[in-house]
Design a protein around this motif. Structure first.
Motif, PDB file in Angstrom:
ATOM      1  N   ILE A   1     -28.375   2.176   4.391  1.00  0.00           N
ATOM      2  CA  ILE A   1     -28.379   1.006   5.260  1.00  0.00           C
ATOM      3  C   ILE A   1     -26.990   0.837   5.841  1.00  0.00           C
ATOM      4  O   ILE A   1     -26.001   0.801   5.117  1.00  0.00           O
ATOM      5  CB  ILE A   1     -28.779  -0.254   4.474  1.00  0.00           C
ATOM      6  CG1 ILE A   1     -30.189  -0.105   3.924  1.00  0.00           C
ATOM      7  CG2 ILE A   1     -28.678  -1.486   5.351  1.00  0.00           C
ATOM      8  CD1 ILE A   1     -30.601  -1.239   3.014  1.00  0.00           C
ATOM      9  N   LYS A   2     -26.908   0.746   7.151  1.00  0.00           N
ATOM     10  CA  LYS A   2     -25.632   0.551   7.815  1.00  0.00           C
ATOM     11  C   LYS A   2     -25.663  -0.806   8.491  1.00  0.00           C
ATOM     12  O   LYS A   2     -26.390  -1.008   9.458  1.00  0.00           O
ATOM     13  CB  LYS A   2     -25.367   1.668   8.823  1.00  0.00           C
ATOM     14  CG  LYS A   2     -23.917   1.741   9.283  1.00  0.00           C
ATOM     15  CD  LYS A   2     -23.666   3.005  10.069  1.00  0.00           C
ATOM     16  CE  LYS A   2     -22.180   3.148  10.401  1.00  0.00           C
ATOM     17  NZ  LYS A   2     -21.906   4.370  11.173  1.00  0.00           N
ATOM     18  N   THR A   3     -24.891  -1.745   7.957  1.00  0.00           N
ATOM     19  CA  THR A   3     -24.956  -3.114   8.451  1.00  0.00           C
ATOM     20  C   THR A   3     -24.036  -3.367   9.636  1.00  0.00           C
ATOM     21  O   THR A   3     -24.194  -4.371  10.326  1.00  0.00           O
ATOM     22  CB  THR A   3     -24.591  -4.101   7.321  1.00  0.00           C
ATOM     23  OG1 THR A   3     -23.273  -3.787   6.840  1.00  0.00           O
ATOM     24  CG2 THR A   3     -25.577  -3.999   6.173  1.00  0.00           C
TER      25      THR A   3
ATOM     26  N   VAL B   1      -4.654   8.998  14.220  1.00  0.00           N
ATOM     27  CA  VAL B   1      -4.756   8.108  13.065  1.00  0.00           C
ATOM     28  C   VAL B   1      -6.101   8.334  12.402  1.00  0.00           C
ATOM     29  O   VAL B   1      -7.155   8.160  13.030  1.00  0.00           O
ATOM     30  CB  VAL B   1      -4.601   6.632  13.485  1.00  0.00           C
ATOM     31  CG1 VAL B   1      -4.784   5.719  12.280  1.00  0.00           C
ATOM     32  CG2 VAL B   1      -3.250   6.401  14.129  1.00  0.00           C
ATOM     33  N   ALA B   2      -6.075   8.727  11.143  1.00  0.00           N
ATOM     34  CA  ALA B   2      -7.303   8.969  10.384  1.00  0.00           C
ATOM     35  C   ALA B   2      -7.318   8.078   9.162  1.00  0.00           C
ATOM     36  O   ALA B   2      -6.269   7.696   8.619  1.00  0.00           O
ATOM     37  CB  ALA B   2      -7.413  10.436   9.971  1.00  0.00           C
ATOM     38  N   GLY B   3      -8.522   7.735   8.733  1.00  0.00           N
ATOM     39  CA  GLY B   3      -8.631   6.892   7.547  1.00  0.00           C
ATOM     40  C   GLY B   3     -10.069   6.562   7.240  1.00  0.00           C
ATOM     41  O   GLY B   3     -11.008   7.080   7.855  1.00  0.00           O
ATOM     42  N   GLU B   4     -10.231   5.686   6.261  1.00  0.00           N
ATOM     43  CA  GLU B   4     -11.564   5.267   5.834  1.00  0.00           C
ATOM     44  C   GLU B   4     -11.612   3.743   5.777  1.00  0.00           C
ATOM     45  O   GLU B   4     -10.803   3.114   5.112  1.00  0.00           O
ATOM     46  CB  GLU B   4     -11.891   5.854   4.465  1.00  0.00           C
ATOM     47  CG  GLU B   4     -13.310   5.537   3.994  1.00  0.00           C
ATOM     48  CD  GLU B   4     -13.608   6.182   2.653  1.00  0.00           C
ATOM     49  OE1 GLU B   4     -14.305   7.213   2.626  1.00  0.00           O
ATOM     50  OE2 GLU B   4     -13.137   5.638   1.629  1.00  0.00           O
ATOM     51  N   LEU B   5     -12.564   3.191   6.512  1.00  0.00           N
ATOM     52  CA  LEU B   5     -12.765   1.756   6.573  1.00  0.00           C
ATOM     53  C   LEU B   5     -13.853   1.366   5.561  1.00  0.00           C
ATOM     54  O   LEU B   5     -14.909   2.000   5.497  1.00  0.00           O
ATOM     55  CB  LEU B   5     -13.179   1.344   7.988  1.00  0.00           C
ATOM     56  CG  LEU B   5     -13.629  -0.095   8.226  1.00  0.00           C
ATOM     57  CD1 LEU B   5     -12.475  -1.061   7.999  1.00  0.00           C
ATOM     58  CD2 LEU B   5     -14.171  -0.248   9.643  1.00  0.00           C
ATOM     59  N   THR B   6     -13.599   0.331   4.785  1.00  0.00           N
ATOM     60  CA  THR B   6     -14.541  -0.138   3.771  1.00  0.00           C
ATOM     61  C   THR B   6     -14.877  -1.602   4.018  1.00  0.00           C
ATOM     62  O   THR B   6     -13.979  -2.405   4.305  1.00  0.00           O
ATOM     63  CB  THR B   6     -13.940   0.003   2.354  1.00  0.00           C
ATOM     64  OG1 THR B   6     -13.521   1.346   2.150  1.00  0.00           O
ATOM     65  CG2 THR B   6     -14.973  -0.355   1.299  1.00  0.00           C
TER      66      THR B   6
ATOM     67  N   PRO C   1     -21.204  -1.567  -1.054  1.00  0.00           N
ATOM     68  CA  PRO C   1     -20.080  -1.361  -0.129  1.00  0.00           C
ATOM     69  C   PRO C   1     -20.322  -0.152   0.769  1.00  0.00           C
ATOM     70  O   PRO C   1     -20.873   0.861   0.334  1.00  0.00           O
ATOM     71  CB  PRO C   1     -18.899  -1.140  -1.076  1.00  0.00           C
ATOM     72  CG  PRO C   1     -19.283  -1.847  -2.327  1.00  0.00           C
ATOM     73  CD  PRO C   1     -20.763  -1.671  -2.448  1.00  0.00           C
ATOM     74  N   GLU C   2     -19.904  -0.264   2.029  1.00  0.00           N
ATOM     75  CA  GLU C   2     -20.137   0.796   3.003  1.00  0.00           C
ATOM     76  C   GLU C   2     -18.798   1.342   3.499  1.00  0.00           C
ATOM     77  O   GLU C   2     -17.762   0.675   3.418  1.00  0.00           O
ATOM     78  CB  GLU C   2     -20.970   0.253   4.171  1.00  0.00           C
ATOM     79  CG  GLU C   2     -22.325  -0.281   3.737  1.00  0.00           C
ATOM     80  CD  GLU C   2     -23.047  -1.005   4.855  1.00  0.00           C
ATOM     81  OE1 GLU C   2     -23.449  -0.327   5.819  1.00  0.00           O
ATOM     82  OE2 GLU C   2     -23.194  -2.240   4.783  1.00  0.00           O
TER      83      GLU C   2
END
Length: 639
Positions: A21-23, A113-118, A130-131
């Protein structure tokens, strides 16, 4: 069989639980702040009914970013938020749209710019897992592309109407109409008769209650499923744009509005006793014959028979609910019809569970015809709303505000005399006296008439602002302070339109942005429509506040984008869509612009832009909170 169904339902629930599920759908934008400084702006479009949290550490589950280490750039400060939150159950959360940003200093060419959004998405009752979203953004290429564009990238999104809620006024209205339909002569006599049939024809009281409950459920499905299927098919086949165009056509084109006006007048005449409207007997008899079958199939046909037989009383009510709902968002027609049908079917189930209540129901009689006649008067008044929408959209000039008010004053005056027994129709019973209930109703109706009379001379009548034509159409207004239809509202615009409350503005986005750039002021974009009830209510109850009016008049350049206006555009103003269609009317062009540029389909919605066209705050929808609207306007000025 029961065990099998239980197992299948359990498996489906488990599958839903493990489904991905992607909110929130995220997009990225890079803004160049001069020299080697940039801002990475991430925008999330949040699913309906879902909220999420900001970046503060004290949030329930803060939205955060873990940046990958790199020698090509350095973080400049902390992650921060853009826009305003909504108060919700003691917390500050985001509905519909969230914007967060991180400033950076570029140290070398070809920086990325690279990264991971939570983040955490939650509903009213629970939260999802958590997504995560991984991103890699080339800084200078993205910034250069944005700078080369005619307009800077605009972040789209909408706020929840009513502080993260739904249009509850429409739902409450649908529920009230559902209960009103029960009091019509087509329906009311069938309530005790139908419930008694289920209770007597069942092998046990429990079986009778089950069958009556299924009867109510089928009624709800028969009213709700057809409109839902039609809406879903249009969305699946043509997408949001086609669905919005169909709704816009229904709500504003002269053909459906004139057709509904005629239908309402015909039904009103029928309610007054001029003739009886019935569906073809062959159709009703065929459905009634199917009701003789046993089991759930027979109950379904009984429900279908009720829906068909009651059509002459419920038809205009259903039409009124649906047309109002199509002026809102995608889900509103379906939910409005669900609310109407639940209220309509509820008594059948309640009386089946508590059959002793049947003794307390009033007997059928002349009072039912009186209810029908009262609904007839209301149908006449509501029918003119459809004619008014067509009149405003096409600028016919037939129903100016004072003409519309004169009709309503006459209709409700006659209704008051009818309630007092001074007017009688063919099917009415003779009344020897006026009951206390009738007297109370007459007092309420005549009080409403007295309330409307000052409107003939320019009184704003805020309680009716959503139903009346705008006061700019009124020819005569007492007092200089109430004049709202002067040429000031045009501001040298080439379009034959005016703003309310004596405000000046423009009706083309590019025209307004050009003036804003020359004046050095931000732009207030009013996404509106001639047939938009909530737009008129916002203008009358929120814009008219002296504090709001002062900010709009002095601090902003106003651009009103009418999405339903039928004026023909000059050739240089034609708009070509991505699919190659050429839009040649003002309403269609504006509808396409607000849908593609701001991501909204409904009215009213309000957008704040810088003179360069950059969005300064999340889109604000219908919300009668005046301090909140002032805060919204001030946030644009601060930005």
């Amino acid at each position: 069989m029961k065990r099998f169904l239980t197992s299948m339902i359990t498996l489906l629930l488990c599958a839903a639980g493990f489904a991905q599920i992607k909110t929130i759908e995220w997009s990225a934008e890079v803004k160049h702040n001069g020299q080697d400084k940039y801002s990475i702006i991430l925008t999330g479009q949040i699913d309906d009914g879902v909220h999420t949290y900001g970046t503060e550490e004290d949030a329930q589950y803060p939205t955060s970013i873990e940046f990958e280490p790199s020698d090509s750039y350095a973080l400049d400060g902390q992650l921060y938020e853009l826009g305003t939150k909504t108060e919700y159950e003691g917390l500050k959360v985001y509905f519909k749209t969230i914007r967060i940003a991180q400033d950076i200093i570029v140290k070398s060419e070809n920086a990325a710019v690279a990264g991971e959004l939570t983040w955490l998405g939650c509903t009213d009752t629970s939260c999802y897992s958590p997504e995560y979203w991984e991103f890699n953004i080339p800084v200078e290429e993205t910034a250069d592309a944005a700078a080369a564009s005619d307009h800077q990238t605009v972040i789209s999104g909408t706020e929840e109407t009513s502080e993260g809620g739904f249009n509850w006024a429409l739902i409450i209205e649908a529920i009230l109409w559902g209960f009103a339909a029960l009091l019509t002569p087509c329906v009311f006599p069938m309530v005790p008769m139908t419930v008694s049939f289920f209770m007597k024809g069942a092998s046990s009281p429990a079986a009778g209650r089950f069958k009556a409950s299924m009867y109510g459920l089928f009624i709800v499905l028969l009213y709700t499923v057809p409109i839902s299927v039609i809406i879903l098919i249009t969305r699946l086949v043509g997408g949001d744009a086609v669905t919005a165009d169909i709704f816009n056509w229904l709500a504003t084109h002269w053909l459906p509005n004139i057709l509904f006006f005629i239908v309402f007048m015909v039904f009103a005449a029928s309610f007054f006793g001029a003739f009886e409207i019935v569906l073809p007997s062959k159709l009703v008899n065929k459905s009634d014959k199917g009701a003789d079958k046993g089991g759930l199939l027979g109950i379904f046909f009984m429900s279908l028979t009720l829906v068909l037989v009651s059509f002459s009383c419920t038809g205009p009510i259903v039409g009124s609910v649906l047309i109002k709902a199509t002026q809102g968002q995608f889900w509103e027609p379906m939910i409005a019809m669900l609310a109407f049908s639940l209220a309509f079917a509820l008594p059948f189930t309640i009386l089946a569970f508590f059959p002793s209540l049947l003794k307390n129901l009033p007997k059928s009689g002349g009072w039912l015809n009186s209810v029908k006649v009262v609904l007839g008067f209301i149908e006449v008044a509501l029918g003119f709303k459809f004619l008014s929408v067509a009149d405003q959209t096409y600028h016919w000039g037939l129903l100016d505000r004072e003409v519309y008010l004169a009709i309503w004053i006459t209709v409700f005056t006659l209704l008051g005399f009818y309630i007092l027994g001074k007017i009688r129709f063919a099917n009415d019973s003779k009344a020897d006296h006026v009951s206390v209930k009738r007297l109370a109703m007459a007092i309420a109706v005549f009080s409403f008439v007295v309330y409307m009379i000052p409107g003939m001379f320019g009184a704003p009548l805020k309680a009716l602002s959503g139903y009346l034509p705008p006061i700019t159409t009124q020819d005569f207004v007492i007092g200089q302070n109430t004049v709202q239809h002067t040429a000031e509202g045009k501001a040298d615009s080439k379009y034959d339109l005016e703003l309310p409350l004596g405000l000046t503005g423009y009706f083309n986005l590019e025209e307004g942005l050009a003036v804003a750039k020359a004046a050095g002021k931000p732009v207030f974009v009013d996404i509106t429509g001639h047939g938009c009830v909530n737009c008129r209510e916002m203008e009358s109850r929120v814009w008219s506040d002296p504090r709001v009016l002062e900010i709009l008049r002095n601090e902003y350049i106003i651009v009103a984008l009418y999405t339903d206006d039928k004026q023909k555009l000059e050739q240089e103003d034609w708009v070509t869509t991505d699919s190659g269609d050429v839009l040649k009317t003002l309403g269609r062009a504006n509808s396409y612009i607000v849908r593609t540029r701001f991501g909204v389909n409904a009215q009213p919605n309000y957008v704040l832009l810088s003179p360069d066209g950059e969005q300064l705050a999340p889109v604000r929808g219908y919300n009668l909170d005046i301090p909140g609207f002032i805060k919204f306007l001030e946030s644009g000025l601060k930005s």
